[in-house]
Design a protein around this motif. Structure first.
Motif, PDB file in Angstrom:
ATOM      1  N   LEU A  71      -0.160   3.749 -11.278  1.00  0.00           N
ATOM      2  CA  LEU A  71       0.766   4.695 -10.663  1.00  0.00           C
ATOM      3  C   LEU A  71       0.235   6.121 -10.734  1.00  0.00           C
ATOM      4  CD1 LEU A  71       4.194   3.281 -11.897  1.00  0.00           C
ATOM      5  CD2 LEU A  71       3.172   3.066  -9.632  1.00  0.00           C
ATOM      6  N   LEU A 149       4.731  -3.105  -6.424  1.00  0.00           N
ATOM      7  CA  LEU A 149       4.842  -2.061  -5.400  1.00  0.00           C
ATOM      8  C   LEU A 149       5.562  -2.587  -4.162  1.00  0.00           C
ATOM      9  CD1 LEU A 149       1.304  -0.483  -5.851  1.00  0.00           C
ATOM     10  CD2 LEU A 149       3.503   0.518  -6.509  1.00  0.00           C
ATOM     11  N   ALA A 227      -3.062  -1.166  -6.776  1.00  0.00           N
ATOM     12  CA  ALA A 227      -2.492   0.092  -6.292  1.00  0.00           C
ATOM     13  C   ALA A 227      -3.264   0.612  -5.089  1.00  0.00           C
ATOM     14  CB  ALA A 227      -2.498   1.123  -7.414  1.00  0.00           C
ATOM     15  N   LYS A 231      -1.801   1.178  -1.257  1.00  0.00           N
ATOM     16  CA  LYS A 231      -1.831   2.507  -0.634  1.00  0.00           C
ATOM     17  C   LYS A 231      -2.672   2.484   0.645  1.00  0.00           C
ATOM     18  CE  LYS A 231      -1.945   7.332  -1.980  1.00  0.00           C
ATOM     19  NZ  LYS A 231      -2.118   8.261  -3.130  1.00  0.00           N
TER      20      LYS A 231
END
Length: 235
Positions: A71, A149, A227, A231
């Protein structure tokens, strides 16, 4: 309760209930001896569910350095809190492991297998192969962070998120956990391994430090990749 105490308490709950299930299944003379993998995996999922219910509203319930680092690298977590979160997570895992040791105190001496005693505290591979074991931890944590996520990007009925997260842990354990025991959390593995090393457990044997870096580095790499993938592809 501040966020660091929340991370400490939540991680302690996970270890107490998750490793407690392992202890019950592998230590000699417990009422749950030989309960098996399914019981252990479900117990870990329920432990995470309870921990998220307990502290999610306070600290967002990272409870895992791999999640905190992922994060942070996404820009969704302040750098000034990273070290405090990770220290709290490791401390909570260490205390949780000590509580498990105390809860099963009469059973350590009755259990002959050093490997089973170590299994209560930390993970070990089913087949020892550094590349394969590292890949297993990377992949499992990749799925964990990416799925978390995904969950965060959707709206659920109030109070349902922790159940979904617990179900995710069970899914990962059943699908990908059979190779290394799915640490997917550096604090969950390293801090209890240290407790195993320090505690006066009769006949405990080695703490297997030669393997200990894999359930630390693997989850960190997997979390970062998860992550990054979210993204890059889904934001």
């Amino acid at each position: 309760m501040n966020v660091y105490l929340a991370e400490f308490f939540g991680t302690m709950i996970i270890i107490l209930l998750g490793e407690g299930a392992v202890a019950g299944a592998v230590l000699k003379g417990t009422k749950s001896e030989n309960d098996g993998w399914l019981t252990i995996v479900v117990a870990w999922g329920l432990a995470v569910t309870l921990a998220v219910y307990a502290v999610g509203r306070i600290s967002m319930a990272h409870l895992n350095p791999a999640i905190t680092l992922a994060l942070f690298l996404m820009g969704d977590f302040p750098k000034e809190q990273v070290a405090g979160y990770i220290i709290a997570q490791f401390a909570g895992a260490f205390v949780g492991a000590i509580l498990v040791w105390l809860a099963f105190l009469p059973h350590w001496g009755r259990t002959d297998s050093a490997a089973k005693k170590l299994a209560v505290f930390c993970t070990a591979p089913a087949i020892r192969s550094t590349p394969a074991n590292l890949l297993s931890e990377i992949l499992a944590t990749f799925v964990l962070v990416l799925a978390l996520l995904f969950i965060g990007a959707n709206e659920f009925a109030e109070g349902l998120n922790p159940l979904i997260v617990g179900g995710l842990i069970i899914s990962i354990g059943l699908s990908l956990g059979g190779t290394t025991g799915f640490a997917i959390n550096p604090a969950r593995d390293l801090a209890p391994r240290l407790a195993h090393f320090i505690l006066p457990i009769p006949g405990k044997g080695s703490s297997d430090w030669s393997y200990s870096w894999i359930p630390v580095i693997g989850p960190i790499i997997g979390g970062i990749l998860g992550a990054w993938c979210f993204k890059a592809l889904f934001v």
